[in-house]
Design an enzyme around this catalytic site. Structure first.
Site, PDB file in Angstrom:
ATOM      1  N   LYS A 175       0.835  -1.197   0.000  1.00  0.00           N
ATOM      2  CA  LYS A 175       0.000   0.000   0.000  1.00  0.00           C
ATOM      3  C   LYS A 175       0.870   1.248   0.000  1.00  0.00           C
ATOM      4  CE  LYS A 175      -4.108  -1.873   2.288  1.00  0.00           C
ATOM      5  NZ  LYS A 175      -5.029  -1.747   3.455  1.00  0.00           N
ATOM      6  N   HIS A 246      -7.286 -13.425   3.287  1.00  0.00           N
ATOM      7  CA  HIS A 246      -6.802 -12.706   4.468  1.00  0.00           C
ATOM      8  C   HIS A 246      -6.733 -13.618   5.683  1.00  0.00           C
ATOM      9  CE1 HIS A 246      -5.545  -8.738   5.714  1.00  0.00           C
ATOM     10  NE2 HIS A 246      -6.133  -8.934   6.879  1.00  0.00           N
ATOM     11  N   HIS A 272       2.796  -3.094   7.327  1.00  0.00           N
ATOM     12  CA  HIS A 272       1.979  -2.097   8.017  1.00  0.00           C
ATOM     13  C   HIS A 272       2.792  -0.818   8.225  1.00  0.00           C
ATOM     14  CE1 HIS A 272      -0.775  -5.366   9.966  1.00  0.00           C
ATOM     15  NE2 HIS A 272      -1.141  -5.051   8.738  1.00  0.00           N
ATOM     16  N   TYR A 281      -3.209  -8.009  16.355  1.00  0.00           N
ATOM     17  CA  TYR A 281      -2.955  -9.443  16.383  1.00  0.00           C
ATOM     18  C   TYR A 281      -2.483  -9.940  17.746  1.00  0.00           C
ATOM     19  CZ  TYR A 281      -3.197  -9.256  11.289  1.00  0.00           C
ATOM     20  OH  TYR A 281      -3.621  -9.069  10.001  1.00  0.00           O
TER      21      TYR A 281
END
Length: 300
Positions: A175, A246, A272, A281
């Site tokens: 991303k 996912h 991330h 998580y």
């Protein structure tokens, strides 16, 4: 029991809501329950005030609520209570800034994807079709997905040049056009070597595509096609829960943390930008640690 700074601040906020805002008794009771629940969580973290509360801790709190089965409507109400409470804390100069301002509601309220156990992952990866070219391609993609924790868009977007066979790494465009290198384990590397040598050349046919994973027509795959494939294989493996690409990414991160991986390393592997995203998580990892403690400690 002596009231803490946190207890007094909650009482002051409820008084403010009753006197200044004129909220109904029922609403005040709901807010009181929500704030006491949040206060209990903070005390479990060893906090008696708000100075050490940060966005990561708030993400962990809402992740724990999801895991406990608290419904979305209840979490929306709790989030509203906390927004008012933290604004009040800033107004009362108990905080210099509101940690909730750094987080958006969808991040806090989203439902985490399911997590497979290592045994369930093995069942999924051991499904074999008719040993045709497409089955071998699918097997390679699943092995790589679990080995690397890629997003499905990153997986289908890989080019042949992104796999570095000499180092056992894949270069990923994530991303925000951020690149990262992710190591790949031996099982996935074995599948990739076979796929590149024996499978992809036959799928390529006369087409000219730089994509690593190809369709039967020699073109790059779509995310939708991969979703359908993984659901079909999950049924063949006898997995009854809903499985998405996912799910394997989530399982990858969870299994790393349960086996002692550092959170910062997992953040880098997942791509991330913010550690608070990876923080969601950790509630699964803490559950694992609690089970180990209860099983092996002489006085659990």
């Amino acid at each position: 029991m002596t009231a803490t700074v946190l207890d007094r601040l909650i009482d002051d906020f409820l008084y403010f809501l009753r006197v200044e805002k004129g909220l109904s008794p029922a609403t005040l009771e709901a807010y009181s329950r929500d704030l006491q629940r949040h206060g209990a969580f903070l005390r479990q973290q060893g906090l008696t005030g708000l100075q050490s509360v940060d966005p990561a801790l708030l993400v962990t709190f809402f992740a724990a609520l999801r895991h406990e089965g608290l419904g979305v409507r209840s979490r929306v109400r709790l989030l509203a209570a906390l927004r008012g409470f933290y604004r009040f804390a800033v107004d009362q100069r108990q905080l210099t800034e509101n940690p909730l301002l750094l987080l958006d509601s969808p991040r806090l309220l989203q439902t985490l994807p399911g997590c497979l156990s290592p045994a369930e992952v093995d069942r999924l990866l051991q499904v074999r079709g008719q040993d045709c070219l497409l089955d071998q391609r699918d097997q390679t993609m699943l092995e790589l997905l679990y080995a690397s924790g890629l997003r499905v868009s990153e997986l289908v977007g890989l080019r042949c040049s992104d796999y570095q066979a000499t180092t056992g790494m894949v270069r990923v465009m994530g991303k925000g056009s951020r690149q990262r290198l992710v190591p790949v384990g031996e099982p996935a590397q074995d599948c990739l070597r076979h796929y590149l040598a024996q499978v992809r050349p036959q799928l390529l046919s006369d087409a000219d595509s730089p994509a690593l994973f190809l369709s039967r027509r020699g073109r790059g795959l779509t995310r939708q096609g991969f979703w359908l494939m993984i659901k079909r294989r999950a049924r063949q493996a006898g997995l009854t829960q809903t499985i998405t690409p996912h799910t394997l990414r989530h399982s990858f991160a969870t299994h790393l943390l349960e086996n002692g991986a550092d959170l910062r390393v997992v953040q880098m592997l997942l791509g991330h930008a913010d550690i608070t995203t990876t923080q969601i998580y950790t509630h699964v990892s803490r559950e694992h640690l609690q089970r180990v403690h209860e099983r092996f400690h002489p006085r659990p």
